[in-house]
Write a protein that holds these residues in place. Structure first.
Motif, PDB file in Angstrom:
ATOM      1  N   THR A   9       0.823  -1.209   0.000  1.00 51.70           N
ATOM      2  CA  THR A   9       0.000   0.000   0.000  1.00 51.70           C
ATOM      3  C   THR A   9       0.859   1.262   0.000  1.00 51.70           C
ATOM      4  O   THR A   9       0.549   2.241  -0.690  1.00 51.70           O
ATOM      5  CB  THR A   9      -0.932   0.008   1.221  1.00 51.70           C
ATOM      6  N   ALA A  64      -2.191   6.350   2.674  1.00 46.59           N
ATOM      7  CA  ALA A  64      -1.854   4.987   2.257  1.00 46.59           C
ATOM      8  C   ALA A  64      -1.382   4.162   3.446  1.00 46.59           C
ATOM      9  O   ALA A  64      -1.723   2.972   3.564  1.00 46.59           O
ATOM     10  CB  ALA A  64      -0.772   5.027   1.178  1.00 46.59           C
ATOM     11  N   GLY A 103      -3.045   0.745   4.755  1.00 47.26           N
ATOM     12  CA  GLY A 103      -2.290  -0.481   4.936  1.00 47.26           C
ATOM     13  C   GLY A 103      -2.464  -1.059   6.322  1.00 47.26           C
ATOM     14  O   GLY A 103      -2.612  -2.275   6.490  1.00 47.26           O
TER      15      GLY A 103
END
Length: 300
Positions: free
Chosen positions: A181, A219, A223
């Motif tokens: 990610t 991100a 994740g």
């Protein structure tokens, strides 16, 4: 009429297929799970989900999953940073190795970790083996036992009734989610922003904290959320390394399987509904933090 070419069909057909696809694979099965619990009374439902053994499995599942996701959030970021920012021999191999937990059956991972870290494993049995070896030599020399049996217990992997082994395998199965990610964001990152910040007198820590990490935060949070969600549902690897003592080291998915083995389908569905509800609430909260971070970033 738009001038842009449309590879897929029009909006109506695409939206209809999307709703049908998600309904068939996600919404209808989840609704069926909730509907299954209506076969029992509300009082029976409450008795099942508040059973002390079941509650203990909730605590173990969510605490171990959160800890594993937190570990991966830190070290997964370091791994992604290393793979993107540095060029070294074997980098492509390490990059491919990150996806190994996706391909390896989780039961195999559990067996592998158990053979290494349990008391009779190669690493977990290191302490007892050293004590036995030293006492064996002392006995051969006629000096009697030199070490007490529990002298090197700190070398024994702490798995019985504890979360260490469970967290270890959950870290293994959820590591790719954080790395994969964050990695694309780092690859698209323009180093000129760092150069500009350095020219203004910012040190390395300030550049990472004020320039780089805000871009990575959405991100990175995603994740963490996906790693956490993946860990909650893990079953195959955990049962091989946990001692599976009811009320101490049993995870919630094992409680579900146990109920299914006893043909208590409504009870299994009840535990599943609780896991589903808590997971959704946690994911919504994490997504809310991610949305807030993005809005704060745009405002800044």
């Amino acid at each position: 009429m738009s001038d842009s070419p449309r590879v897929l069909p029009g909006f109506s057909l695409s939206l209809g297929y999307t709703i049908f696809y998600l309904s068939a694979l996600v919404l209808i099965p989840l609704a069926a799970l909730v509907l299954k619990t209506t076969q029992i009374s509300l009082g029976e439902f409450w008795r099942i989900i508040t059973d002390p053994i079941v509650v203990a499995s909730y605590k173990l599942t969510f605490s171990a999953s959160f800890l594993a996701a937190a570990i991966n959030a830190i070290f997964g970021l370091i791994v992604a940073w290393t793979l993107v920012r540095y060029d070294f021999p074997g980098r492509r191999f390490l990059d491919a190795l990150i996806d190994f937990p996706f391909a390896l059956p989780t039961a195999v991972a559990g067996l592998t970790y158990a053979s290494l870290y349990l008391k009779d494993g190669w690493i977990g049995g290191l302490g007892p083996n050293i004590v036995a070896g030293v006492n064996g030599v002392a006995g051969w020399l006629g000096a009697g036992p030199a070490l007490a049996p529990d002298t090197l217990d700190w070398l024994t992997f702490p798995y019985t009734g504890q979360t260490a082994g469970i967290v270890l395998v959950l870290v293994f199965v959820s590591l790719p989610f954080v790395v994969r990610t964050v990695q694309p964001v780092l690859q698209e990152w323009d180093p000129e922003y760092e150069t500009a910040a350095r020219s203004l007198g910012a040190d390395k820590l300030t550049i990472f904290r004020r320039v780089i990490f805000p871009e990575l935060l959405p991100a990175w949070t995603s994740g963490f959320a996906t790693a956490f969600a993946r860990s909650i549902g893990e079953y195959g690897s955990v049962i091989f390394i946990a001692s599976n003592i009811p009320g101490k080291s049993q995870i919630a998915p094992l409680q579900i399987v146990t109920k299914l083995d006893d043909f208590q389908y409504a009870a299994a569905a009840s535990i599943g509904v609780v896991l589903l509800a808590i997971s959704l609430l946690l994911l919504l909260a994490i997504n809310g933090v991610e949305t807030f971070a993005r809005r704060h970033e745009r405002a800044a």
